[in-house]
Design a protein around this motif. Structure first.
Motif, PDB file in Angstrom:
ATOM      1  N   VAL A 168       0.819  -1.217   0.000  1.00 26.30           N
ATOM      2  CA  VAL A 168       0.000   0.000   0.000  1.00 26.30           C
ATOM      3  C   VAL A 168       0.848   1.261   0.000  1.00 26.30           C
ATOM      4  O   VAL A 168       0.341   2.358  -0.271  1.00 26.30           O
ATOM      5  CB  VAL A 168      -0.960   0.027   1.214  1.00 26.30           C
ATOM      6  N   ARG A 216      -5.742   3.705  -1.451  1.00 28.04           N
ATOM      7  CA  ARG A 216      -5.940   2.801  -0.322  1.00 28.04           C
ATOM      8  C   ARG A 216      -5.601   1.341  -0.632  1.00 28.04           C
ATOM      9  O   ARG A 216      -5.640   0.494   0.260  1.00 28.04           O
ATOM     10  CB  ARG A 216      -7.380   2.877   0.195  1.00 28.04           C
ATOM     11  N   SER A 217      -5.294   1.005  -1.868  1.00 26.41           N
ATOM     12  CA  SER A 217      -5.065  -0.408  -2.195  1.00 26.41           C
ATOM     13  C   SER A 217      -4.004  -0.543  -3.284  1.00 26.41           C
ATOM     14  O   SER A 217      -3.738   0.393  -4.039  1.00 26.41           O
ATOM     15  CB  SER A 217      -6.364  -1.086  -2.631  1.00 26.41           C
ATOM     16  N   TYR A 274      -2.446  -8.784  -2.920  1.00 26.86           N
ATOM     17  CA  TYR A 274      -3.386  -7.663  -2.798  1.00 26.86           C
ATOM     18  C   TYR A 274      -3.229  -7.052  -1.410  1.00 26.86           C
ATOM     19  O   TYR A 274      -3.112  -7.770  -0.411  1.00 26.86           O
ATOM     20  CB  TYR A 274      -4.829  -8.125  -2.991  1.00 26.86           C
ATOM     21  N   ARG A 334      -4.431  -3.550   1.252  1.00 24.47           N
ATOM     22  CA  ARG A 334      -5.396  -2.458   1.439  1.00 24.47           C
ATOM     23  C   ARG A 334      -5.190  -1.815   2.815  1.00 24.47           C
ATOM     24  O   ARG A 334      -4.852  -2.490   3.785  1.00 24.47           O
ATOM     25  CB  ARG A 334      -6.826  -2.963   1.318  1.00 24.47           C
ATOM     26  N   ASN A 353      -2.521  -1.685   8.006  1.00 24.68           N
ATOM     27  CA  ASN A 353      -2.707  -2.204   6.646  1.00 24.68           C
ATOM     28  C   ASN A 353      -2.699  -3.728   6.675  1.00 24.68           C
ATOM     29  O   ASN A 353      -2.105  -4.340   7.571  1.00 24.68           O
ATOM     30  CB  ASN A 353      -1.580  -1.723   5.729  1.00 24.68           C
TER      31      ASN A 353
END
Length: 356
Positions: free
Chosen positions: A62, A95-96, A142, A144, A152
């Motif tokens: 992130v 945010r991601s 992934y 976020r 996070n």
């Protein structure tokens, strides 16, 4: 944050207690990536914040501000085995972020002499061929940011492919999960749970070729090896902090506790789990030149006289960064403190902001 830690620990404990089959596989996925991290003895779980976070702790993705590409190469066992890595990461929004990486650890051009002697006992060197054995790890990541400021999380989905010439091959799949947290005073904390669902490898073996290989020794065939392997979960807990001196100088100090749910030769070991600490530091000048060091892999090795000797693996590294291009080097096992061979590791990281 406490609730997330409890959930991860509970899941790992439940999974470990359910295992009853062979639990050692995919060790090539534990070697590590990025010479900068290896120079710090892999004590980077809490502060990793670039494309290589996909390996060390996906929550760190992130922090990407632009797309990044990372490459690494190292050789082992007198250049017989080669380890290569490529990773790519990009932010989706503020945010991601996502990432993808590929690891290959292989030995190429191995001589296959099983057909050297024919059925009549004649030797024909033209019947010698070569093959390769290679392990591949493909990871999708992934990450976020959570509503709590400074917290996070990230997840990895891993596909494992292992090939031994035409004799055998396997497919595997597993998941990782990680979190990072930074408080107001600049301390960073991280937890990385590897193989949280256990990583299964299902092997397909050519029985005819296996019999040729096993029968070539003393004329006796061996039973086929197990066709299913699992990789039990592991936990890495880290903390770090960075200090700035006179604007130009910085010092990053980090520590890791690497937990395996088994009894082994780690410095702290019980029937339930073993703990191996790692310490690392990075001294930087104007965010341009970096000097790194670390120590880890503490082992209680039993000697011939049944006594125990504490061994460890020191690491050393340097790095240079200029306008989005970073080149790092790590030298491991200095002082010959562990059984591993000396290794020179090089890596390159490119931030795509250099092209904008």
């Amino acid at each position: 944050m406490k609730n997330y830690i409890v959930i991860l620990l509970t899941l790992i404990t439940a999974l470990v207690s359910a295992q009853s089959t062979r639990k050692y596989s995919n060790e090539f996925m534990n070697i590590g990536v990025d010479a900068a991290a290896l120079g710090m003895s892999n004590a980077v779980v809490s502060h990793t914040a670039d494309v290589n976070s996909g390996y060390w702790n996906p929550a760190g993705l992130v922090h990407l501000e632009d797309n990044q590409l990372s490459l690494m190469h190292s050789s082992y066992f007198a250049n017989i085995a080669n380890y290569n890595y490529i990773g790519y990461g990009m932010s989706l929004d503020d945010r991601s972020a996502v990432g993808i990486s590929l690891i290959r650890f292989g030995v190429d051009d191995i001589l296959d002499t099983t057909q050297l002697i024919d059925d009549e006992g004649n030797i024909n060197y033209d019947r010698i061929s070569t093959f390769s054995t290679a392990d591949y790890g493909l990871t999708f990541s992934y990450a976020r940011k959570l509503p709590l400021d400074g917290l996070n999380f990230g997840v990895n989905a891993k596909i494992i492919r292992r090939i031994i010439g035409d004799f055998a091959s396997s497919w595997g799949f597993g998941l990782d999960a990680g979190i990072q947290f930074e408080n107001n005073s600049g301390w960073k904390f991280g937890i990385m749970a590897r193989d949280i669902t256990t990583t299964y490898n299902a092997w397909s073996i050519d029985e005819e070729k296996f019999e040729q290989i096993s029968g070539a020794v003393d004329g006796q065939n061996q039973e086929l090896p197990e066709t299913t392997e699992i990789t039990i979960p592991k936990l890495e807990i880290g903390m770090s902090k960075k200090w700035i001196f006179n604007y130009d100088y910085s010092l990053l100090a980090a520590a890791n506790l690497n937990v395996r749910f088994e009894e082994n030769n780690d410095i702290f070991s019980t029937s339930f789990a073993s703990i191996n600490p790692a310490l690392g530091f990075e001294f930087g000048y104007t965010d341009l030149v970096f000097l790194r060091g670390g120590v880890g892999n503490f082992q209680n090795e039993r000697q011939i006289d049944d006594s125990e000797n504490l061994t460890f693996q020191p690491n050393f590294g340097v790095g240079f960064k200029y306008k989005g291009i970073q080149i790092d080097y790590a030298f491991t096992d200095i002082g010959d403190q562990s059984a591993a061979l000396y290794s020179n590791v090089f890596s390159l990281k490119i931030d795509f902001s250099i092209f904008r």
